[in-house]
Design an enzyme around this catalytic site. Structure first.
Site, PDB file in Angstrom:
ATOM      1  CG  ASP A   1      -7.416  -2.014  -3.265  1.00 48.20           C
ATOM      2  OD1 ASP A   1      -8.324  -1.504  -2.446  1.00 48.20           O
ATOM      3  OD2 ASP A   1      -6.184  -2.198  -3.418  1.00 48.20           O
TER       4      ASP A   1
ATOM      5  CB  SER B   1      -0.952  -0.001   1.287  1.00 48.60           C
ATOM      6  OG  SER B   1      -2.168   0.880   1.220  1.00 48.60           O
TER       7      SER B   1
ATOM      8  CG  HIS C   1      -5.985  -2.086   0.354  1.00 52.12           C
ATOM      9  ND1 HIS C   1      -5.417  -1.534  -0.835  1.00 52.12           N
ATOM     10  CD2 HIS C   1      -5.450  -1.859   1.491  1.00 52.12           C
ATOM     11  CE1 HIS C   1      -4.311  -0.957  -0.356  1.00 52.12           C
ATOM     12  NE2 HIS C   1      -4.511  -0.920   1.041  1.00 52.12           N
TER      13      HIS C   1
END
Length: 341
Positions: A273, A146, A300
């Site tokens: 996501d 991320s 995610h």
């Protein structure tokens, strides 16, 4: 443009096919944590702050064992589930694993006056150089999750062909590419719960930093903001020298810089996501050094797969191990080019 690889076929767990379930259960799925056994290093930065770096040695320790640097996402840390799992997967296979706590995160609280943000690419470079000084002959692979991927992409775009430390290649998993798209998404009905989640965690982190370093706090402590964008505007942007949240987003999003990357990078994204919008991945031109892997599902950082296909349902962990074991031809060419400089 980058090459899109379709060899990683992800089939979600039949009870967790929904993107939000993948995301939430990916974070909360029970796991047995091995006892903490890392050595902690404090990495000095040029502005006087420090970073906490956790080193786990391979079972058969050797100075030239390959190193893996793990970067966590927003509000994560060295003890995030994906970081801990990879230590358990990698050290028995002969890898030396470094888990970085970014500024003010995890064990980094109390040793950094400034907050972390997407433009702190120099912090990642400092850590790579630090690892190279510790283990001179250890090649280093970077795996980022991320927001950690955003920092790493910015670093590589700025580096061009200049090798940083012993860096060889990188895998970015669900990295924010366009920060404006995330801000818009967090204003939507589906994005609002994630915005609230990050506001709660990041504001608590901000308050602890102001308590540790009172000179950095405002005279009057404001109430907790309602949106992450407000924290970016009130706290993050001024600390990084940006006039506003909008200027911060514009200057630190990696999308416009992907074309400048000259060292091997693989980006993995899930089309569903629910935290980081997938579409901007292909809104910007990429260099030929950037590979992209796209799955239809996974949420995610979730990627909880069907039982029986791997040793457990953590599909992403096993794909990371496969990725590490296969050295692409493009990487070999890049290593020759970079090392000859």
């Amino acid at each position: 443009m980058s090459r899109v690889i379709e060899t990683w076929k992800f089939r979600p767990h039949p009870l967790l096919a929904n993107a939000h379930m993948q995301t939430v259960f990916g974070l909360r799925w029970p796991q047995r944590a091995a006892p903490y056994a890392a050595r902690v290093h404090h990495v000095p930065l040029e502005d006087g702050d420090q970073l906490a770096l956790h080193e786990d040695v391979p079972f058969e320790n050797s100075e030239n064992a390959p190193s893996i640097l793990l970067l966590h996402g927003l509000s994560g840390g060295h003890d995030s589930s994906y970081m801990c799992r990879l230590v358990e997967r990698l050290t028995p296979r002969g890898y030396r694993v470094f888990r970085l706590d970014m500024r003010g995160c995890g064990a980094g609280e109390g040793i950094a006056r400034k907050p972390n943000h997407c433009g702190r690419s120099e912090d990642v470079a400092s850590v790579l150089n630090f690892i190279a000084e510790l283990h001179t002959d250890s090649p280093t692979t970077l795996i980022a999750f991320s927001m950690g991927g955003t920092l790493a992409l910015n670093m590589l775009a700025e580096a061009g062909e200049m090798r940083i430390g012993n860096f060889e290649r990188a895998l970015m998993i669900c990295p924010p590419i366009d920060l404006f798209s995330i801000e818009r998404h967090f204003r939507s009905f589906l994005g609002r719960p994630y915005d609230k989640f990050f506001v709660k965690n990041i504001w608590a982190q901000v308050l602890r930093r102001w308590q540790a370093f009172p000179e950095t706090a405002p005279k009057t402590i404001p109430q907790r903001p309602k949106r992450l964008r407000d924290i970016d505007h009130l706290v993050v942007a001024p600390s990084g020298g940006f006039a506003s949240a909008e200027e911060y987003y514009a200057k630190t999003q990696p999308g416009p810089k992907l074309e400048a990357i000259r060292q091997p990078v693989t980006i993995l994204f899930s089309q569903d996501d629910p935290v980081v919008p997938f579409a901007p991945l292909f809104d910007f031109p990429h260099s030929s050094s950037v590979e992209t892997i796209v799955t239809s599902h996974g949420g995610h950082l979730g990627f909880l797969g069907q039982p029986g296909l791997d040793a457990d349902i953590r599909w992403i962990d096993w794909r990371i191990l496969e990725w590490l074991e296969h050295l692409p031809l493009s990487l070999e060419k890049c290593k020759q080019r970079v090392c000859s400089r």
